[in-house]
Design an enzyme around this catalytic site. Structure first.
Site, PDB file in Angstrom:
ATOM      1  N   ASP A 132       2.704   7.489 -17.771  1.00 45.69           N
ATOM      2  CA  ASP A 132       2.535   8.912 -18.638  1.00 45.69           C
ATOM      3  C   ASP A 132       0.763   9.015 -18.456  1.00 45.69           C
ATOM      4  O   ASP A 132      -0.209   8.737 -18.825  1.00 45.69           O
ATOM      5  CB  ASP A 132       2.797   8.507 -20.320  1.00 45.69           C
ATOM      6  CG  ASP A 132       2.682   9.733 -20.565  1.00 45.69           C
ATOM      7  OD1 ASP A 132       2.144  10.962 -20.071  1.00 45.69           O
ATOM      8  OD2 ASP A 132       3.196  10.153 -22.072  1.00 45.69           O
TER       9      ASP A 132
ATOM     10  N   ASP B 233      -3.928   7.398  -6.547  1.00 47.86           N
ATOM     11  CA  ASP B 233      -3.648   6.479  -5.392  1.00 47.86           C
ATOM     12  C   ASP B 233      -3.835   5.276  -5.928  1.00 47.86           C
ATOM     13  O   ASP B 233      -3.006   4.322  -5.586  1.00 47.86           O
ATOM     14  CB  ASP B 233      -5.023   7.497  -4.042  1.00 47.86           C
ATOM     15  CG  ASP B 233      -4.518   6.401  -2.423  1.00 47.86           C
ATOM     16  OD1 ASP B 233      -3.176   5.704  -2.844  1.00 47.86           O
ATOM     17  OD2 ASP B 233      -5.472   6.242  -1.643  1.00 47.86           O
TER      18      ASP B 233
ATOM     19  N   ASP C 134       1.668  -1.423  -0.147  1.00 44.74           N
ATOM     20  CA  ASP C 134      -0.047   0.254   0.491  1.00 44.74           C
ATOM     21  C   ASP C 134       1.316   0.844  -0.103  1.00 44.74           C
ATOM     22  O   ASP C 134       1.811   1.822   1.475  1.00 44.74           O
ATOM     23  CB  ASP C 134      -1.094   0.320   1.090  1.00 44.74           C
ATOM     24  CG  ASP C 134      -1.653   1.614   1.062  1.00 44.74           C
ATOM     25  OD1 ASP C 134      -1.860   1.957   0.459  1.00 44.74           O
ATOM     26  OD2 ASP C 134      -2.510   1.638   2.246  1.00 44.74           O
TER      27      ASP C 134
ATOM     28  N   GLU D  97      11.005  13.304 -23.980  1.00 48.70           N
ATOM     29  CA  GLU D  97       9.597  12.404 -24.319  1.00 48.70           C
ATOM     30  C   GLU D  97       8.434  13.132 -25.241  1.00 48.70           C
ATOM     31  O   GLU D  97       7.818  13.217 -26.208  1.00 48.70           O
ATOM     32  CB  GLU D  97       8.877  11.916 -23.036  1.00 48.70           C
ATOM     33  CG  GLU D  97       7.539  10.809 -23.439  1.00 48.70           C
ATOM     34  CD  GLU D  97       6.121  12.002 -23.993  1.00 48.70           C
ATOM     35  OE1 GLU D  97       5.170  10.766 -24.290  1.00 48.70           O
ATOM     36  OE2 GLU D  97       5.945  12.958 -23.938  1.00 48.70           O
TER      37      GLU D  97
HETATM   38  N1  PHE Z   1       2.732  11.435 -24.131  1.00 49.70           N
HETATM   39  C1  PHE Z   1       1.791  12.037 -24.316  1.00 49.70           C
HETATM   40  C2  PHE Z   1       2.172  13.434 -23.749  1.00 49.70           C
HETATM   41  O1  PHE Z   1       3.147  13.120 -22.644  1.00 49.70           O
HETATM   42  C3  PHE Z   1       0.287  11.494 -23.088  1.00 49.70           C
HETATM   43  C4  PHE Z   1       0.171  10.283 -23.632  1.00 49.70           C
HETATM   44  C5  PHE Z   1      -0.352   8.944 -22.671  1.00 49.70           C
HETATM   45  C6  PHE Z   1      -0.995  10.235 -24.638  1.00 49.70           C
HETATM   46  C7  PHE Z   1      -0.312   8.305 -22.819  1.00 49.70           C
HETATM   47  C8  PHE Z   1      -1.716   9.057 -24.985  1.00 49.70           C
HETATM   48  C9  PHE Z   1      -1.578   8.127 -24.034  1.00 49.70           C
HETATM   49  O2  PHE Z   1       1.489  14.174 -23.892  1.00 49.70           O
HETATM   50 ZN    ZN Z   2       2.968  15.537 -22.316  1.00 49.84          ZN
HETATM   51 ZN    ZN Z   3       3.030  13.238 -20.705  1.00 49.19          ZN
END
Ligand code: PHE
Ligand code: ZN
Ligand code: ZN
Length: 479
Positions: A193, A297, A36, A164
């Site tokens: 993400d 959470d 947890d 990214e």
């Molecule tokens: N990678 C995208 C971003 O950072 C967000 C995202 C994550 C979109 C997962 C679709 C699936 O803006």
């Molecule tokens: Zn993004």
């Molecule tokens: Zn993202």
């Protein structure tokens, strides 16, 4: 006989069957204890990332100081609890970026389980839901693992990717620079993400690489917690794609971004229909106020469950890469025959401690021939020449004594290499030139690098007058 319908057992069995049917795959055989994880800690991590953005022009974007400050802070937290951290630098058109890779010492290096999140924001804002949430949740899972005192079966690696938002540049760089053998060792990459969207959904990446149950383990977890989920085809939209394109199994979750929550989704998840999952996606308002703590959470505990479960998943027998013996090691077993016939094949009794012929060193030797009648005897041993060898040599000491005379070879000893069924004679000794005591001979085996061959000493005597070929102190060495 007991009824097949013993009530308690059948209820459990039915529940397991239903769960299996629901997720459309095989649930994990044994439920691993799930930690947890502390949402309070994750909230504190998000506040830290927000402060870093605030102190650095309002963002944590590639090429801006807020990115490197974020990375330094995450790294220091990991270093403090015993991770081995490494920072990889890469250049992008937006400036220098960095990946942070943290290895938990131990676990089977042949089976690596990776968990990652991108740490960069866009330039427009502090990037707290995108992707402070994934970064902070993965950090908390890593810190909690360190605190747990658990010893993983597999090797655990965590990563925070740079750039990214510029097109998966950090994770692509990592995979491009990772040696092929290390790629092969990665059993699973889990990507997080955006996992705390303010109007959340629960989207599980619809990646089901054959033989890997990670996706199904994730959906089974949500189902077990009563959380509805949907698959999402995330394509190349986040860092899992850098792994997936190399054939590595991936999974991940996403709580939604710029798209609109439908009425059906609002009825199963709550929140607001007709509104984006994250109205502040890629905007200045993606602050600590832009997070649904309940969703975060739940997803945090899901991440903990996935890490704990896969830390101990059985990926099958370890096949360590072939190890190359140090240069100069004698690759022959029992090379001086002092352990008798151990390690050698061929004519029984040829390897002897008989006092009638002296060993060059020790007591034992291989005494081939000496019969004075038509006989054939041999001793042989298999040996693998490392593919990386730059030199390889077969050496041995030989003493020849004979009752023959003259310059005709009646009795012979052939030194041979048998490779893939083909026998090559490296040298032929005979009764001619006998009587000079022990002398050492050697031949290159470099032509056989990367191969397993048999080294054979093959004696042939004619009908009369003995010749004794006494062999000692053999070796195959490489460099
Ligand atoms: N990678 C995208 C971003 O950072 C967000 C995202 C994550 C979109 C997962 C679709 C699936 O803006
Ligand atoms: Zn993004
Ligand atoms: Zn993202």
């Amino acid at each position: 006989m007991r009824s097949l319908r013993t009530p308690v057992l059948s209820a459990v069995a039915t529940a397991a069957l239903v769960a299996g049917a629901l997720v459309g795959g095989t649930p994990p055989a044994v439920a691993a204890p799930s930690p947890d994880l502390s949402i309070a800690n994750v909230t504190a991590h998000l506040q830290q990332l927000q402060s870093i953005a605030t102190a650095n022009g309002g963002n944590r974007a590639t090429g801006r100081p807020g990115y490197k400050a974020s990375l330094d802070w995450v790294r220091a937290r990991l270093d403090a609890v015993g991770y081995t951290t490494q920072v990889q630098q890469l250049s992008t058109s937006s400036g220098t970026s960095y990946n942070l890779v943290a290895d938990w010492p131990g676990g089977d290096p042949e089976h690596v389980v990776m968990t990652g999140a991108h740490l960069d924001s866009v330039a427009a804002g502090p990037g707290i839901n995108d992707n402070g949430t994934g970064s902070a949740a993965v950090l908390e899972a890593a810190l909690a693992w360190a605190a747990s005192g658990n010893t993983p079966r597999n090797h655990l690696r965590f990563a925070w990717w740079g750039a990214e938002e510029q097109g998966l540049l950090g994770s692509n760089h990592y995979m491009r620079t990772l040696p092929a053998a290390d790629k092969d060792r990665i059993e699973l990459y889990m990507n997080f993400d955006m996992v705390g969207s303010p109007n959340p959904g629960y989207f599980v990446y619809d990646d089901n690489l054959a033989g890997n149950g990670a996706r199904d383990a994730m959906t089974a977890y949500y189902t077990s917690k009563g959380i509805a989920w949907e698959y999402i085809d995330v394509q190349g939209r986040s860092d899992h794609a850098s792994f997936r394109s190399q054939g590595i199994a991936t999974t991940g979750m996403y709580s939604g971004g710029e798209t609109t929550k439908t009425a059906a989704q609002a009825s199963k998840w709550g929140g607001t229909a007709g509104r984006a999952f994250d109205p502040c996606y890629h905007r200045a308002c993606d602050t600590t106020a832009n997070v649904d703590t309940t969703a975060l959470d739940r997803n945090l505990d899901m991440i903990g469950h996935m890490v704990w479960l896969h830390a101990d998943k059985d990926y099958g027998a370890t096949t360590p890469p072939p190890t190359t013996p140090p240069a100069g090691t004698n690759l022959l077993v029992n090379p001086g025959f002092e352990s008798g016939a151990s390690g050698w094949s061929g004519t029984s009794g040829a390897i002897t401690s008989s006092a009638s012929r002296p060993a060059r060193t020790g007591t034992w030797k291989a005494w081939l021939g000496g019969n004075g009648r038509t006989t054939s005897e041999n001793v042989s041993q298999q040996v693998s020449i490392p593919a990386s060898a730059t030199a390889a040599s077969l050496a041995y000491w030989l003493r020849t004594d004979t009752a023959e005379s003259g310059s005709t070879a009646y009795d012979t000893l052939k030194v041979q290499v048998i490779s893939a069924g083909t026998t090559t004679t490296l040298r032929t000794f005979s009764n001619v030139g006998a009587g000079a005591g022990y002398a050492q001979f050697s031949h290159s085996l470099l032509a056989y690098r990367g191969k397993t061959v048999t080294v054979r000493f093959l004696m042939s005597e004619d009908a009369s007058l003995q010749t004794s070929f006494v062999l000692d102190d053999t070796s195959v060495t490489t460099s």
